[in-house]
Motif scaffolding. Sequence first.
Motif, PDB file in Angstrom:
ATOM      1  N   LEU A   1       0.862  -1.179   0.000  1.00 34.19           N
ATOM      2  CA  LEU A   1       0.000   0.000   0.000  1.00 34.19           C
ATOM      3  C   LEU A   1       0.896   1.226   0.000  1.00 34.19           C
ATOM      4  O   LEU A   1       1.936   1.232   0.660  1.00 34.19           O
ATOM      5  N   GLU A   2       0.471   2.243  -0.717  1.00 39.18           N
ATOM      6  CA  GLU A   2       1.245   3.474  -0.773  1.00 39.18           C
ATOM      7  C   GLU A   2       0.352   4.643  -0.373  1.00 39.18           C
ATOM      8  O   GLU A   2      -0.803   4.719  -0.806  1.00 39.18           O
ATOM      9  N   PHE A   3       0.876   5.523   0.467  1.00 33.75           N
ATOM     10  CA  PHE A   3       0.163   6.719   0.919  1.00 33.75           C
ATOM     11  C   PHE A   3       0.982   7.933   0.487  1.00 33.75           C
ATOM     12  O   PHE A   3       1.787   8.454   1.259  1.00 33.75           O
ATOM     13  N   PRO A   4       0.796   8.388  -0.754  1.00 34.00           N
ATOM     14  CA  PRO A   4       1.649   9.455  -1.287  1.00 34.00           C
ATOM     15  C   PRO A   4       1.237  10.876  -0.880  1.00 34.00           C
ATOM     16  O   PRO A   4       1.966  11.818  -1.165  1.00 34.00           O
ATOM     17  N   ARG A   5       0.100  11.025  -0.197  1.00 33.44           N
ATOM     18  CA  ARG A   5      -0.395  12.366   0.155  1.00 33.44           C
ATOM     19  C   ARG A   5      -0.633  12.505   1.663  1.00 33.44           C
ATOM     20  O   ARG A   5      -1.688  12.952   2.071  1.00 33.44           O
ATOM     21  N   THR A   6       0.299  12.135   2.455  1.00 35.35           N
ATOM     22  CA  THR A   6       0.284  12.199   3.920  1.00 35.35           C
ATOM     23  C   THR A   6      -0.471  11.045   4.559  1.00 35.35           C
ATOM     24  O   THR A   6      -1.341  10.422   3.930  1.00 35.35           O
ATOM     25  N   LEU A   7      -0.097  10.778   5.802  1.00 37.46           N
ATOM     26  CA  LEU A   7      -0.820   9.823   6.620  1.00 37.46           C
ATOM     27  C   LEU A   7      -0.635  10.196   8.087  1.00 37.46           C
ATOM     28  O   LEU A   7       0.324  10.860   8.459  1.00 37.46           O
ATOM     29  N   HIS A   8      -1.604   9.774   8.881  1.00 40.48           N
ATOM     30  CA  HIS A   8      -1.604  10.001  10.325  1.00 40.48           C
ATOM     31  C   HIS A   8      -1.983   8.675  10.976  1.00 40.48           C
ATOM     32  O   HIS A   8      -2.929   8.020  10.543  1.00 40.48           O
ATOM     33  N   VAL A   9      -1.237   8.278  12.027  1.00 37.36           N
ATOM     34  CA  VAL A   9      -1.532   7.039  12.741  1.00 37.36           C
ATOM     35  C   VAL A   9      -1.582   7.331  14.232  1.00 37.36           C
ATOM     36  O   VAL A   9      -0.664   7.940  14.787  1.00 37.36           O
ATOM     37  N   ASP A  10      -2.663   6.898  14.876  1.00 42.70           N
ATOM     38  CA  ASP A  10      -2.785   6.941  16.331  1.00 42.70           C
ATOM     39  C   ASP A  10      -2.499   5.543  16.848  1.00 42.70           C
ATOM     40  O   ASP A  10      -3.035   4.561  16.327  1.00 42.70           O
ATOM     41  N   PHE A  11      -1.649   5.442  17.882  1.00 43.06           N
ATOM     42  CA  PHE A  11      -1.335   4.162  18.510  1.00 43.06           C
ATOM     43  C   PHE A  11      -1.998   4.122  19.878  1.00 43.06           C
ATOM     44  O   PHE A  11      -1.965   5.099  20.621  1.00 43.06           O
ATOM     45  N   TYR A  12      -2.570   2.972  20.230  1.00 40.75           N
ATOM     46  CA  TYR A  12      -3.314   2.827  21.482  1.00 40.75           C
ATOM     47  C   TYR A  12      -2.667   1.779  22.375  1.00 40.75           C
ATOM     48  O   TYR A  12      -2.116   0.796  21.894  1.00 40.75           O
ATOM     49  N   ASP A  13      -2.826   1.994  23.699  1.00 42.19           N
ATOM     50  CA  ASP A  13      -2.385   0.971  24.644  1.00 42.19           C
ATOM     51  C   ASP A  13      -3.545   0.002  24.850  1.00 42.19           C
ATOM     52  O   ASP A  13      -4.557   0.073  24.147  1.00 42.19           O
ATOM     53  N   SER A  14      -3.458  -0.887  25.819  1.00 44.71           N
ATOM     54  CA  SER A  14      -4.486  -1.914  25.997  1.00 44.71           C
ATOM     55  C   SER A  14      -5.768  -1.403  26.652  1.00 44.71           C
ATOM     56  O   SER A  14      -6.737  -2.139  26.755  1.00 44.71           O
ATOM     57  N   THR A  15      -5.831  -0.117  27.062  1.00 44.51           N
ATOM     58  CA  THR A  15      -7.010   0.356  27.800  1.00 44.51           C
ATOM     59  C   THR A  15      -8.223   0.764  26.968  1.00 44.51           C
ATOM     60  O   THR A  15      -9.304   0.757  27.540  1.00 44.51           O
ATOM     61  N   PRO A  16      -8.349   1.149  25.821  1.00 42.45           N
ATOM     62  CA  PRO A  16      -7.482   1.658  24.755  1.00 42.45           C
ATOM     63  C   PRO A  16      -7.368   3.190  24.795  1.00 42.45           C
ATOM     64  O   PRO A  16      -8.245   3.908  24.337  1.00 42.45           O
ATOM     65  N   LYS A  17      -6.284   3.646  25.322  1.00 40.66           N
ATOM     66  CA  LYS A  17      -5.997   5.076  25.397  1.00 40.66           C
ATOM     67  C   LYS A  17      -4.909   5.387  24.374  1.00 40.66           C
ATOM     68  O   LYS A  17      -3.964   4.606  24.214  1.00 40.66           O
ATOM     69  N   ARG A  18      -5.037   6.529  23.703  1.00 40.80           N
ATOM     70  CA  ARG A  18      -4.032   6.900  22.702  1.00 40.80           C
ATOM     71  C   ARG A  18      -2.727   7.211  23.429  1.00 40.80           C
ATOM     72  O   ARG A  18      -2.668   8.097  24.266  1.00 40.80           O
TER      73      ARG A  18
END
Length: 175
Positions: A57-74
């Motif tokens: 997969l290619e994202f040529p126009r920006t990307l944003h990723v949120d990562f969560y813990d197990s609580t699920p809190k960012r």
Amino acid sequence: VMTVCENDLQVVEGLYKKKIGVEEAFSIESYLSQDGYVKAKLSSPYMLRYQADSPYLEFPRTLHVDFYDSTPKRESYLDAQYGKYFEFERKVLLRDSVVVINMKNGDTLRTKKLWWDQNKSEFHTDDTAYIFQPDKIILAASGLQAAQNLTNIKFFNSSGILAVPKSDSVSGRPS
């Protein structure tokens, strides 16, 4: 009567070449879950999916990723101008103005190129990277390796002011 047929060699060869299928999508929102927990949420305005021997997969126009813990809190997030996800390897190459921020303490990683290993939930780069912390900036001249929440950071050829625990002069262990 004699009939002659002439074919363009490039046209004939083109009939037998393997073609890569490309899918195009807009306004992407994708979730990664493991063991019933949401681990990450990816957002991007545009994506291309290549159907090759090793699909990606290619994202040529920006990307944003949120990562969560197990609580699920960012617990952290990242932004990049470009991303390429290798499906079989489960790794993402991030390029151009890559920023990762830890939500708990505000530590910020900035670099030009960064790899995210989905299986290990960690980042690594061989490029110059900077970690901005409230009281200091650490330069990792030859890159670093870190958990995706920017903990357990291993610096390669770093410089800057680093806090080192006092040690017992004989054993070298922290006192």
